[in-house]
Each structure stands twice: as structure tokens, then as C-alpha cells.
Design an enzyme around this catalytic site. Structure first.
Site, PDB file in Angstrom:
ATOM      1  N   ASP A 243      -4.879  -0.167  10.303  1.00 31.80           N
ATOM      2  CA  ASP A 243      -5.173   0.217   8.919  1.00 31.80           C
ATOM      3  C   ASP A 243      -4.716  -0.861   7.944  1.00 31.80           C
ATOM      4  O   ASP A 243      -5.412  -1.179   6.979  1.00 31.80           O
ATOM      5  CB  ASP A 243      -4.462   1.532   8.560  1.00 31.80           C
ATOM      6  CG  ASP A 243      -5.293   2.721   9.007  1.00 31.80           C
ATOM      7  OD1 ASP A 243      -6.458   2.495   9.396  1.00 31.80           O
ATOM      8  OD2 ASP A 243      -4.764   3.845   8.977  1.00 31.80           O
TER       9      ASP A 243
ATOM     10  N   GLU B 134       0.832  -1.197   0.000  1.00 30.73           N
ATOM     11  CA  GLU B 134       0.000   0.000   0.000  1.00 30.73           C
ATOM     12  C   GLU B 134       0.870   1.252   0.000  1.00 30.73           C
ATOM     13  O   GLU B 134       1.753   1.408   0.844  1.00 30.73           O
ATOM     14  CB  GLU B 134      -0.904  -0.011   1.235  1.00 30.73           C
ATOM     15  CG  GLU B 134      -2.045   0.950   1.135  1.00 30.73           C
ATOM     16  CD  GLU B 134      -1.909   2.115   2.100  1.00 30.73           C
ATOM     17  OE1 GLU B 134      -2.234   3.249   1.694  1.00 30.73           O
ATOM     18  OE2 GLU B 134      -1.475   1.894   3.248  1.00 30.73           O
TER      19      GLU B 134
ATOM     20  N   ASP C 169      -0.388  -2.699  11.337  1.00 34.47           N
ATOM     21  CA  ASP C 169      -1.304  -1.987  12.239  1.00 34.47           C
ATOM     22  C   ASP C 169      -2.762  -2.176  11.804  1.00 34.47           C
ATOM     23  O   ASP C 169      -3.063  -2.949  10.896  1.00 34.47           O
ATOM     24  CB  ASP C 169      -0.937  -0.500  12.291  1.00 34.47           C
ATOM     25  CG  ASP C 169      -0.962   0.112  10.889  1.00 34.47           C
ATOM     26  OD1 ASP C 169      -1.450  -0.559   9.959  1.00 34.47           O
ATOM     27  OD2 ASP C 169      -0.492   1.251  10.730  1.00 34.47           O
TER      28      ASP C 169
ATOM     29  N   ASP D 237       0.828  -2.990   6.275  1.00 36.47           N
ATOM     30  CA  ASP D 237       1.444  -2.611   7.547  1.00 36.47           C
ATOM     31  C   ASP D 237       0.910  -3.469   8.687  1.00 36.47           C
ATOM     32  O   ASP D 237      -0.191  -4.004   8.611  1.00 36.47           O
ATOM     33  CB  ASP D 237       1.163  -1.132   7.856  1.00 36.47           C
ATOM     34  CG  ASP D 237       1.919  -0.227   6.893  1.00 36.47           C
ATOM     35  OD1 ASP D 237       2.796  -0.741   6.164  1.00 36.47           O
ATOM     36  OD2 ASP D 237       1.624   0.985   6.866  1.00 36.47           O
TER      37      ASP D 237
END
Ligand code: 1YM
Length: 643
Positions: free
Chosen positions: A508, A431, A506, A504
Site C-alpha cells: 500500500d 500517510e 508495504d 509504509d
């Protein structure tokens, strides 16, 4: 040679040899001796009770998993016949439990589950059990017979007591033989529950109780649906918003063939069609399904033309148009069903096509006339589907002529790899541009291609093919895969052996991964099913002390690593939480996440497509309440939400 029991005559030796054959090659009779075969035994016995219910004599069935992992099944039907059987000279019960396929030869004229698709009968259960006990309540008497060691009657059927004259029925207990079921002899409550619920939905008014007596807190659940298929459709649509409140329900009988249909549109674009014949799932459809589908398309188009919703020049709605967002269940009961195909999943009786079409067509036509508001909503949905279909076709044609779906257009974005060997080629989907930068530096350019996507891709759960195809991110994904999409999908054209989602570590990142997975699940399911889809696991923390750098995947690994460090080092360490792939050093990204030798990839697989579908629907659909419930239920099971 089998030892001849006292009450057997010469013919019965053959009987015992029959059961010996079952023990020698159990797979031939129940498919497999794995957990699946084990559970199959339960349905062989339950099917006899269901047949009794279909014949109209039984309305209560109880299935109990006993503490010792044996199974008891009770019904309140007429009881298996107890008299002496004219051909075998032994009681009919004993005949049914010791002669292969005997059950199917008796009676007739009524609907039967047993002897249908898999139905091999009670004798197979007997052959594969350490013991079977049958108790019959009939004519104010209690009859009893016990079989041991793979189906040998301990003694002939005998009367062991008296009962009330209203008390009738059959109770069977059996314990599967661990010599046969070598994988497991433990019953799974959930597996039994799913089919029990289905049977209750398919036989309205029949009460089935399921108990598990093994746990300290015993389980007892009752399944009784007076609404039958109506309630089944409501159940299947529970995570969607219905387009109209009431389930449309049609039932009719013609030439001994009973047809029952329940249907309701929801706000999704998916079609769910389930069909059954004599309670047996017909995965590959058949004449009952064809008849109903034809009638659905015909009646909706007729209604649209008669009410000038479709003008003379307008194209008719197709079957796919009228089934978009439709959950429909078709149940046929037939006195002499023929199942076809390799897996016998297709119903073949040709006369049923017209019967099903007539019964359902008439019922649906009447319903639409009587409920113009619902008819309007259904037609609006069908027209939208038709427009979307035409738009998607145009978009496909357009993108093909402009090279949108072939390999030339999107090359700017894709950093392809040089290898021509599809088996070693990998596609990393990342991303954002900065992640792209790190990944490009960290990759092995021979085998690893990188495709960046911007932010959160379109939520495909809420979109149709035409909109999906106009989304640039999605088009670049389809282009990179090389397989095309929809009718033109061809897995043999897949350009990479591994598609690796590298987001990632996390929240998101997890969200983007779920969106990508929804997309893959809806439009590229074979890629998941055939094991081509993976999630990379970038580290969450970087731990530095002196010149040592250690990356760890999660909090647990961090704690473990720290716990093993000497005290003098602990005071000097520096722990940083990784902000994103883009901020990671390219070499570190390579060693921790991309390098074949060191990385840990998570393979995404769909063991149970239906369950996965449900998860995606709940996570991505519009209904908030089921999503919240799912997240609450799975809050502890982070891995579940994570992939
Ligand atoms: C817990 C299992 O087997 N119930 C059961 C089985 C039969 C009957 C009733 C029955 C069927 C008929 C006539 C008929 C069976 N009978 C036979 C056979 N429950 C369970 N309940 N009377 C009673 O089909 O005409 C096989 S199964 F062959 F003996 F008739």
C-alpha cells in the site's frame, strides 16, 4: 609537420591539417567525446545513406556492430562518386572523407539530412577513427579505399574486383579511436535502435536493418514502415486508448517543400507533439510546427461553427483545447533548411509557415468533412477541454480569493518547521494521522516539516487540472510547496529543499508513493529534475534480542544480519514485521528514517523523461494489458516498481 604521402599534392597538406584540428578539438565537431559523441559518428555516416534514400536512389540500409566494436554501414544507392574530383585532383570519395564539410558542397537540389543540424560529415568520422574502409559498387566494378591513423589514406582509391551491373551502393566500416573516445568505445545497441526506428518511421518504405554481431546470440532487427508517420503515431499511442481508430494522415508538396503530418487523439489529457525537418528533430519547433498548429485550431473551429457545434456567442477553442490528448508528428523535408537558436533546435524558414498551414489545413478539412463520426469525437474532446480550462481558471481564481493556494489556509494540517533557511528545510509527506503522530515526535522541528495526507490521493493520470485543484489533499500539497501550479509555477518559491515521501514499507505504501510521484511528475516535473524529491526508506523488520534492537530495510538485510549472529543468540531473537510508520516508536523512526546522520534517502531522478512518462502511463493509465506486461517485465526488478 605531417609526413607527406606520395600521392598528395601541396593542397592536401592543408587537408590533413584539417583532420588534425578535428583530433585536437573533437568536441568542437561532435559536441562531446562521451558515449553520445561515439554514437554520433554512426549517424554521420548513416545520414549520407539516408540522403541517398531521400534522393530516391536507395531503399535498403544496414547497420552492423561488428565483433571488434567497429561499425559497418551499407546502402544500395548509387555509390559515392569515384571519379577524380576537379578541385582536389584526388577521387571524390577520398575528398569526401578527408576534407572537412566537403560532403555538403556537392550535389544539391535534393533534401539532405547531412550538413543539417550537426552534420559535420564523413571526414570527421575519419579523423576520429583508427581506420575507415570504404567500398563502392558502381559501373560493374568494386572500388576500395582505406584510411588509417586519423584519416590518412593508405593508398588512393583502387578497383579491387568486378560486380553485377545491378549491384550498386556504398559500404563503410570504421572503428572509433580509443585515444579520442576515452570514456568508452563500446556501442550501445539500444541507443542505435531508438534512432534507427525513428529514421524508419520518418522515411516510409525505407528498410533499415540493425545487427549486433558481438553477443553469442547475434541480434538482427528490421525496421520498415510502409505507413510512415501513421505507424509512428500508432506506436506512440500504443499504451493509450485511441479516441478514433484510424490515424489522420496528411501529406503534400508545395514549392519543393514536403509536409507530412500524422495525428490521433487518445483518452489522456496529454499532448505529444514531435516535429522534424529532414529527419532532424526540431525540439524547439519552428515555422513548420506553427503552420500546422495554426491550421489545426483554425480548421477545428471552422468545422464547429459551420456545423453549429459552436454557437455564435461561444468562445472559440484554443490551441491547447484542440491539442489535449493529441499525439501529432510533423515532418518537413526542405532543400535548404535553416536551423536557429542556441541548440539549433528551431526551424526558421519563414515561407514554410504558410505552406505547412495550407497543406495540412486543406487535408484536415477534407478529412473532417468525409469522416463526420471522427469529427464529432474530436470536437467533443475539444469542448470538454475548453470547459475544463474555464472551470480550472474559476477554481484557481476562487481558491486564490479564498486563500486556498496561498499559505494561510491549510496550516492546520501542516506541522511546519521553524528554520527560515530554505536550504535546510525538509518536508516529509506521510500517510494518515498515526504516521503523522510518530513523525511529529520523531522529527527535528527546526528543519523538518510534516504534512499528512489521507489515504490514496487522487489518481492524477486520469484527472484534469480543474478536478485536481478541487482535491483537498492535493491542494494542501501545492500550498505546502509554495510554488503554485500550472502557468503560475515558480520553482524559486519552493519552501523546502527536500520533499521526502515517507510511506509504509508495504505494498500500500508503494502504491501511495507511486500516486504521489505521478502527481509530482505531471505537475511538478522540475522538482524531480532539479533533485528535490526523495523517498524515505523506513525499515521493514525490527529484530530484538535482549536489549539490542536492530531495524533492517528489507529481507536481504534481515538475512545478512541473522547470518552473522552467534548461534546462542539466534535462538532468542524476536523478529517483527513493521506494520506501518504509525506503529513505530517515535525514537526509532527518528534514528532509522528521519535523522540526517543515519537515514538512507533514495533520490528520485528522471534521467529520461520520456521513459518515465511511459512508466507512469503504463502503471497508472486505464489500459490493463500494457500495465500487466510492464509489471511482468519488471517483476524481478523490484526497485524499478518500488520508486
Ligand atoms: C554507408 C554510407 O555514403 N552513401 C552515398 C553517399 C553519396 C552518394 C551516394 C552520392 C551522392 C550524390 C551523387 C550527390 C555521397 N556523395 C557525396 C558527394 N553511404 C553513403 N551514396 N552520387 C552519389 O549528392 O549528388 C557525398 S555523400 F559529395 F561525393 F557527392
Amino acid at each position: 609537420m605531417i609526413k607527406k604521402e606520395e600521392h598528395y599534392n601541396a593542397d592536401d597538406i592543408q587537408v590533413l591539417e584539417g583532420l588534425e584540428a578535428v583530433r585536437k578539438r573533437p568536441g568542437m565537431y561532435i559536441g562531446t567525446t562521451s558515449s553520445r559523441g561515439l554514437h554520433h559518428l554512426v549517424w554521420e555516416i548513416v545520414d549520407n545513406a539516408i540522403d541517398e534514400a531521400l534522393a530516391g536512389y536507395c531503399d535498403d540500409i544496414e547497420i552492423i556492430i561488428n565483433e571488434d566494436n567497429s561499425i559497418t554501414i551499407k546502402d544500395d544507392g548509387r555509390g559515392i562518386p569515384t571519379g577524380i574530383h576537379s578541385k582536389t585532383g584526388i577521387s571524390t570519395v577520398e575528398t569526401v572523407y578527408t576534407i572537412l564539410h566537403a560532403g555538403g558542397k556537392f550535389g544539391g537540389g535534393s533534401y539532405k539530412v547531412s550538413g543539417g543540424l550537426h552534420g559535420v560529415g564523413a571526414s570527421v568520422v575519419n579523423a576520429l577513427s583508427t581506420f575507415v574502409e570504404v567500398t563502392i559498387y558502381q559501373d560493374e566494378k568494386i572500388y576500395y579505399i582505406r584510411f588509417e591513423n586519423g584519416g590518412k589514406a593508405v593508398e588512393p582509391l583502387k578497383v579491387i574486383g568486378n560486380c553485377d551491373k545491378d549491384r550498386t551502393g556504398t559500404t563503410v566500416t570504421f572503428k572509433p579511436d580509443s585515444l579520442i573516445f576515452t570514456d568508452t568505445t563500446e556501442f550501445d545497441y539500444n541507443i542505435l535502435k531508438i534512432r534507427t526506428r525513428e529514421l524508419a518511421f520518418l522515411n516510409k518504405g525505407l528498410r533499415i536493418i540493425l545487427c549486433d554481431d558481438r553477443p553469442i546470440e547475434k541480434i538482427k532487427e528490421e525496421f520498415l514502415y510502409n505507413g510512415g508517420l501513421k505507424e509512428y503515431v500508432t506506436y506512440l499511442n500504443r499504451n493509450y486508448k485511441p479516441v478514433h481508430e484510424d490515424v489522420i494522415y496528411v501529406e503534400g508538396l508545395k514549392e519543393d517543400v514536403n509536409i507530412e503530418v500524422g495525428m490521433q487523439y487518445n483518452d489522456s489529457y496529454n499532448n505529444l507533439t514531435l516535429s522534424f525537418v529532414n529527419n532532424i528533430n526540431t525540439d524547439d519547433g519552428g515555422t513548420h510546427e506553427e503552420g500546422v498548429k495554426n491550421a489545426l485550431t483554425r480548421i477545428i473551429n471552422n468545422y464547429a461553427r459551420n456545423n453549429k457545434i459552436l454557437k455564435d456567442n461561444d468562445e472559440s477553442l484554443t490551441g491547447d483545447d484542440v491539442r489535449e490528448g493529441l499525439t501529432i508528428i510533423i515532418s518537413c523535408k526542405h532543400p535548404d533548411p535553416q536551423f536557429e537558436g542556441q541548440t539549433k533546435g528551431r526551424f526558421g524558414n519563414s515561407e514554410v509557415k504558410k505552406i505547412a498551414s495550407d497543406i495540412f489545413g486543406e487535408g484536415l478539412g477534407r478529412f473532417l468533412m468525409e469522416n463526420p463520426d471522427v469529427a464529432k469525437k474530436i470536437l467533443e474532446k475539444g469542448l470538454l477541454a475548453s470547459r475544463a480550462r474555464l472551470a480550472a481558471k474559476k477554481a484557481r481564481e476562487l481558491s486564490r480569493t479564498k486563500g486556498g493556494l496561498d499559505l494561510t489556509n491549510q496550516w492546520g494540517k501542516l506541522a511546519d518547521c521553524s528554520s527560515k533557511n530554505p536550504l535546510e528545510r525538509e518536508l516529509f509527506i506521510v500517510e494518515g494521522d498515526s504516521a503523522m503522530g510518530s513523525a511529529k515526535l520523531g522529527r527535528n522541528p527546526k528543519t523538518q516539516a510534516i504534512l499528512p495526507i489521507k489515504g490514496k490521493i487522487l489518481n492524477v493520470e486520469k484527472s484534469r487540472l480543474d478536478k485536481i485543484l478541487s482535491n483537498e489533499e492535493i491542494r494542501s500539497l501545492i500550498t505546502a510547496f509554495g510554488t503554485s501550479i500550472g502557468d503560475e509555477f515558480n520553482i524559486n518559491k519552493l519552501r523546502y529543499n527536500k520533499i521526502i515521501l515517507m510511506t509504509d514499507a508495504d505494498v500500500d505504501g508503494a502504491h501511495i508513493r507511486t500516486l504521489l510521484l505521478t502527481f509530482l511528475f505531471r505537475f511538478f516535473r522540475p522538482l524531480i529534475e532539479e533533485g528535490h524529491v526523495f523517498a524515505a526508506q523506513p525499515p521493514l523488520y525490527k529484530i530484538t534480542h535482549g536489549k539490542t534492537i536492530k531495524y533492517v530495510l528489507n529481507d536481504k538485510e534481515k538475512e545478512e544480519y541473522l547470518a552473522n549472529l552467534p548461534e546462542n543468540i539466534k535462538s532468542k531473537i524476536n523478529i517483527s514485521r513493521q506494520k506501518g510508520l504509525g506503529e513505530m516508536d517515535a525514537i526509532d523512526l527518528r534514528t532509522t528514517t528521519m535523522n540526517i546522520e543515519e537515514r538512507v534517502l533514495l533520490k528520485i531522478n528522471i534521467d529520461d523523461a520520456i521513459l518515465a512518462d511511459e512508466m507512469f502511463t503504463i502503471l497508472m493509465g486505464e489500459e490493463v494489458a500494457p500495465r500487466r506486461k510492464f509489471i511482468e517485465d519488471n517483476a524481478l526488478n523490484v526497485r524499478n516498481l518500488d520508486v
